[in-house]
Design a protein around this motif. Structure first.
Motif, mmCIF file in Angstrom:
data_model
loop_
_atom_site.group_PDB
_atom_site.id
_atom_site.type_symbol
_atom_site.label_atom_id
_atom_site.label_comp_id
_atom_site.label_asym_id
_atom_site.label_seq_id
_atom_site.Cartn_x
_atom_site.Cartn_y
_atom_site.Cartn_z
ATOM 1 N N MET A 45 108.243 4.425 3.562
ATOM 2 C CA MET A 45 106.916 3.949 3.968
ATOM 3 C C MET A 45 106.787 3.866 5.490
ATOM 4 N N VAL A 46 105.754 4.516 5.996
ATOM 5 C CA VAL A 46 105.432 4.462 7.422
ATOM 6 C C VAL A 46 103.979 4.027 7.570
ATOM 7 N N LEU A 47 103.745 3.016 8.381
ATOM 8 C CA LEU A 47 102.384 2.583 8.685
ATOM 9 C C LEU A 47 101.905 3.323 9.920
ATOM 10 N N THR A 48 100.726 3.914 9.837
ATOM 11 C CA THR A 48 100.107 4.554 10.992
ATOM 12 C C THR A 48 99.072 3.592 11.550
ATOM 13 N N LEU A 49 99.175 3.330 12.842
ATOM 14 C CA LEU A 49 98.298 2.374 13.509
ATOM 15 C C LEU A 49 97.442 3.095 14.536
ATOM 16 N N PRO A 50 96.237 3.530 14.128
ATOM 17 C CA PRO A 50 95.355 4.173 15.103
ATOM 18 C C PRO A 50 94.737 3.129 16.033
ATOM 19 N N MET A 51 94.903 3.349 17.317
ATOM 20 C CA MET A 51 94.299 2.446 18.287
ATOM 21 C C MET A 51 93.563 3.269 19.329
ATOM 22 N N THR A 52 92.474 2.721 19.794
ATOM 23 C CA THR A 52 91.686 3.388 20.816
ATOM 24 C C THR A 52 91.976 2.740 22.158
ATOM 25 N N ILE A 53 92.218 3.575 23.142
ATOM 26 C CA ILE A 53 92.440 3.104 24.503
ATOM 27 C C ILE A 53 91.236 3.544 25.331
ATOM 28 N N VAL A 54 90.611 2.601 25.989
ATOM 29 C CA VAL A 54 89.453 2.885 26.836
ATOM 30 C C VAL A 54 89.786 2.422 28.243
ATOM 31 N N LYS A 55 89.714 3.339 29.184
ATOM 32 C CA LYS A 55 90.018 2.994 30.568
ATOM 33 C C LYS A 55 88.721 3.014 31.368
ATOM 34 N N GLY A 56 88.486 1.924 32.044
ATOM 35 C CA GLY A 56 87.317 1.834 32.912
ATOM 36 C C GLY A 56 87.692 2.219 34.328
ATOM 37 N N ASN A 57 87.109 1.521 35.281
ATOM 38 C CA ASN A 57 87.448 1.739 36.685
ATOM 39 C C ASN A 57 88.856 1.207 36.955
ATOM 40 N N PRO A 58 89.538 1.733 37.971
ATOM 41 C CA PRO A 58 90.937 1.380 38.200
ATOM 42 C C PRO A 58 91.201 -0.124 38.324
ATOM 43 N N ARG A 102 88.398 7.703 27.295
ATOM 44 C CA ARG A 102 89.017 7.058 26.143
ATOM 45 C C ARG A 102 89.806 8.066 25.339
ATOM 46 N N THR A 103 90.734 7.542 24.554
ATOM 47 C CA THR A 103 91.535 8.377 23.667
ATOM 48 C C THR A 103 91.984 7.549 22.468
ATOM 49 N N VAL A 104 92.370 8.225 21.414
ATOM 50 C CA VAL A 104 92.935 7.560 20.243
ATOM 51 C C VAL A 104 94.416 7.908 20.183
ATOM 52 N N VAL A 105 95.227 6.882 20.022
ATOM 53 C CA VAL A 105 96.670 7.042 19.891
ATOM 54 C C VAL A 105 97.066 6.515 18.527
ATOM 55 N N ARG A 106 97.903 7.248 17.845
ATOM 56 C CA ARG A 106 98.386 6.812 16.536
ATOM 57 C C ARG A 106 99.866 6.457 16.650
ATOM 58 N N LEU A 107 100.134 5.157 16.643
ATOM 59 C CA LEU A 107 101.517 4.708 16.671
ATOM 60 C C LEU A 107 101.999 4.550 15.236
ATOM 61 N N GLU A 108 103.305 4.607 15.058
ATOM 62 C CA GLU A 108 103.871 4.490 13.714
ATOM 63 C C GLU A 108 104.889 3.366 13.663
#
Length: 163
Positions: A43-56, A30-36
């Motif tokens: 004004m800039v909104l920061t959108l932290p989202m977590t990406i979790v990858k399981g099996n392929p 998993r990782t956290v990505v911060r999109l803007e």
């Protein structure tokens, strides 16, 4: 993924970042990505989202909460879901955006304080020149170009007594 709608540069850039993050993430991690999202020059909104990858697998589940700023149970449920999600127990990718509408959340109100528009009502509607409609189009492009399935978590808020 739906048809190839024309994206603005901001959405296009964030879709590329998100797709790259999904594609390059190793299986069972998993990782956290911060999109803007740039609302305006100030004004800039920061959108932290977590990406979790399981099996392929190519399947991507998008989970989001906080569409309405006065509904606190959606973001809470999204965070609890992330805590319990075990990377090696599923196939595919899960993208979790616990707080879709940060300006409404900060104002603790259903609609955006920037224009008074309910973000949940802009999807599929005729586009208007307002922050919420433009932001909704941005979100829809992110979802359209990454997700196979979407879960949008809601709760009672100020307008509904759910207890």
């Amino acid at each position: 993924m739906y048809g190839q709608a024309k994206m603005n540069n901001q959405a296009s850039e964030m879709v590329k970042r998100l797709c790259t993050a999904i594609q390059t993430l190793s299986a069972c991690s998993r990782t956290v990505v911060r999109l803007e999202y740039r609302v305006n020059e100030d004004m800039v909104l920061t959108l932290p989202m977590t990406i979790v990858k399981g099996n392929p697998s190519d399947t991507v589940l998008w989970v989001q909460g906080g569409m309405h700023g006065d509904e606190y149970d959606g973001p809470e449920a999204a965070c609890r879901f992330l805590e319990q999600l075990q990377e090696n127990c599923f196939s595919g990718t899960v993208v979790v955006l616990p707080m879709v509408n940060p300006t409404a959340f900060e104002a603790q109100q259903n609609a955006s304080p920037l224009d008074g528009v309910n973000l949940n009502r802009v999807f599929g509607a005729v586009k208007q020149a307002s922050t919420s409609y433009e932001y909704g189009e941005f979100l829809l492009e992110l979802i359209r170009h990454t997700a196979s399935f979407v879960i949008d978590l809601h709760g009672g808020g100020q307008y509904l007594d759910v207890c």
